[in-house]
Design a protein around this motif. Sequence first.
Motif, PDB file in Angstrom:
ATOM      1  N   HIS A 126      72.187  -9.615  66.171  1.00  0.00           N
ATOM      2  CA  HIS A 126      70.753  -9.393  66.143  1.00  0.00           C
ATOM      3  C   HIS A 126      70.097  -9.970  67.401  1.00  0.00           C
ATOM      4  N   ILE A 129      70.892  -7.852  70.585  1.00  0.00           N
ATOM      5  CA  ILE A 129      70.118  -6.615  70.661  1.00  0.00           C
ATOM      6  C   ILE A 129      68.684  -6.911  71.088  1.00  0.00           C
ATOM      7  N   ASP A 130      68.115  -7.955  70.518  1.00  0.00           N
ATOM      8  CA  ASP A 130      66.755  -8.328  70.913  1.00  0.00           C
ATOM      9  C   ASP A 130      66.679  -8.592  72.417  1.00  0.00           C
ATOM     10  N   PHE A 133      66.760  -5.339  74.542  1.00  0.00           N
ATOM     11  CA  PHE A 133      65.558  -4.509  74.496  1.00  0.00           C
ATOM     12  C   PHE A 133      64.305  -5.277  74.904  1.00  0.00           C
ATOM     13  N   ARG A 141      58.983   0.770  72.802  1.00  0.00           N
ATOM     14  CA  ARG A 141      60.034   0.841  71.775  1.00  0.00           C
ATOM     15  C   ARG A 141      59.682   1.867  70.706  1.00  0.00           C
ATOM     16  N   HIS A 145      61.716   5.238  69.917  1.00  0.00           N
ATOM     17  CA  HIS A 145      62.197   5.486  68.554  1.00  0.00           C
ATOM     18  C   HIS A 145      61.793   6.880  68.092  1.00  0.00           C
ATOM     19  N   LEU A 148      63.698   9.663  69.994  1.00  0.00           N
ATOM     20  CA  LEU A 148      65.075   9.780  69.520  1.00  0.00           C
ATOM     21  C   LEU A 148      65.103  10.458  68.152  1.00  0.00           C
TER      22      LEU A 148
ATOM     23  N   SER B  17      64.935  -5.508  61.573  1.00  0.00           N
ATOM     24  CA  SER B  17      64.396  -5.565  62.929  1.00  0.00           C
ATOM     25  C   SER B  17      64.184  -4.196  63.549  1.00  0.00           C
ATOM     26  N   ASN B  19      64.139  -3.519  66.694  1.00  0.00           N
ATOM     27  CA  ASN B  19      65.087  -3.328  67.788  1.00  0.00           C
ATOM     28  C   ASN B  19      66.436  -2.842  67.271  1.00  0.00           C
ATOM     29  N   LEU B  20      66.839  -3.409  66.153  1.00  0.00           N
ATOM     30  CA  LEU B  20      68.115  -3.021  65.582  1.00  0.00           C
ATOM     31  C   LEU B  20      68.077  -1.564  65.129  1.00  0.00           C
ATOM     32  N   LEU B  22      66.152   0.714  66.325  1.00  0.00           N
ATOM     33  CA  LEU B  22      66.089   1.514  67.549  1.00  0.00           C
ATOM     34  C   LEU B  22      67.496   1.689  68.135  1.00  0.00           C
TER      35      LEU B  22
END
Lengths: 164, 164
Positions: A126, A129-130, A133, A141, A145, A148, B17, B19-20, B22
């Motif tokens: 976690h 990934i943070d 990004f 973001r 999202h 995508l 999250s 970001n996760l 995404l």
Amino acid sequence: MGSSGIREKHDGALEGSANLRLWLRLLSCTITIEKRVKRRLADQFGATLPRFDVLAALERKPDGMTMGELSRSLLVSNGNVTALVQTLAADDYVTLSPSPDDRRVSRARLTRRGSAYFAELAKAHHGWIDELFAGLSPAERGHLHNLLGALKVSIAEAQGEGER
Amino acid sequence: MGSSGIREKHDGALEGSANLRLWLRLLSCTITIEKRVKRRLADQFGATLPRFDVLAALERKPDGMTMGELSRSLLVSNGNVTALVQTLAADDYVTLSPSPDDRRVSRARLTRRGSAYFAELAKAHHGWIDELFAGLSPAERGHLHNLLGALKVSIAEAQGEGER
DNA sequence: TAAGATTGAGCAGTCAATCTTA
DNA sequence: TAAGATTGACTGCTCAATCTTA
């Protein structure tokens, strides 16, 4: 075919296509992130991404999952799941038991040890990934999202029309 | 933990999250497109994506590339490139010859046969990619391209700060 | 010593064939 | 017959070790 790219010298201009460049960039981002995560998983935990993925899927299902469910959920083949789960079972992270209703199906469940192990990995994952990004604003973001999401729909539609 | 939005119960909310989610969506899109391309390459041409990638890299360099250049260009290991190129050479799609200046380096070049073969594959590949992105408007494609560019920068920055 | 390439061991993944149970 | 799982053969990938030339 060749659309809004810069160069369009002859007829095809195969490599100048905007879609192709978009796809290459998408691929490059994904590969880079994946490599980074793999490396850290290996270096810091001696773990691998496919095994992490299996644990993550099982974590959400306290009653476990069948091999087929795992296969569909992770988008990998049945044979692959079988092998992965067997090594995880050897390490006592999951248990593997035949279903009482239908004795053809084999159901995998996370052990307590597996659950604790996954929690540790997931926390680190976690954070990574943070970090990766972090350079995008919340608005960016959100936009990414959504785009995508639209791409996902586009892919699904392309499948419907073409063969297979 | 729950993945698709909605809940954010306790503190960490590891899987909730943004970001996760995404990252998972990015990964899913890439994997799906890649699988589709692989399948068609296999079904329609008996070809594979890694071999196609080698041919594509060589196509742009009439003077050929060394194993090291190929490795860096394709983001795969040196050993992998060696094996790939050797099978392509066996099929007479590339030639492999030691460099005259430095006899440690091995240079791969596309043969005429390899070039013709690649042209055929590339044309089909180009069409598949166009199909898959057809559901996005030109504006959306441009936007996605830019956001992925920003993501690329973000990843590079994350690397600079963290270890490794 | 070091740099480029190759080799070999091992994990991941696919597919086709097989085994077991429905 | 068919569905779920497993197995075996094969490609692709990484890494560490080795070979060759600088």
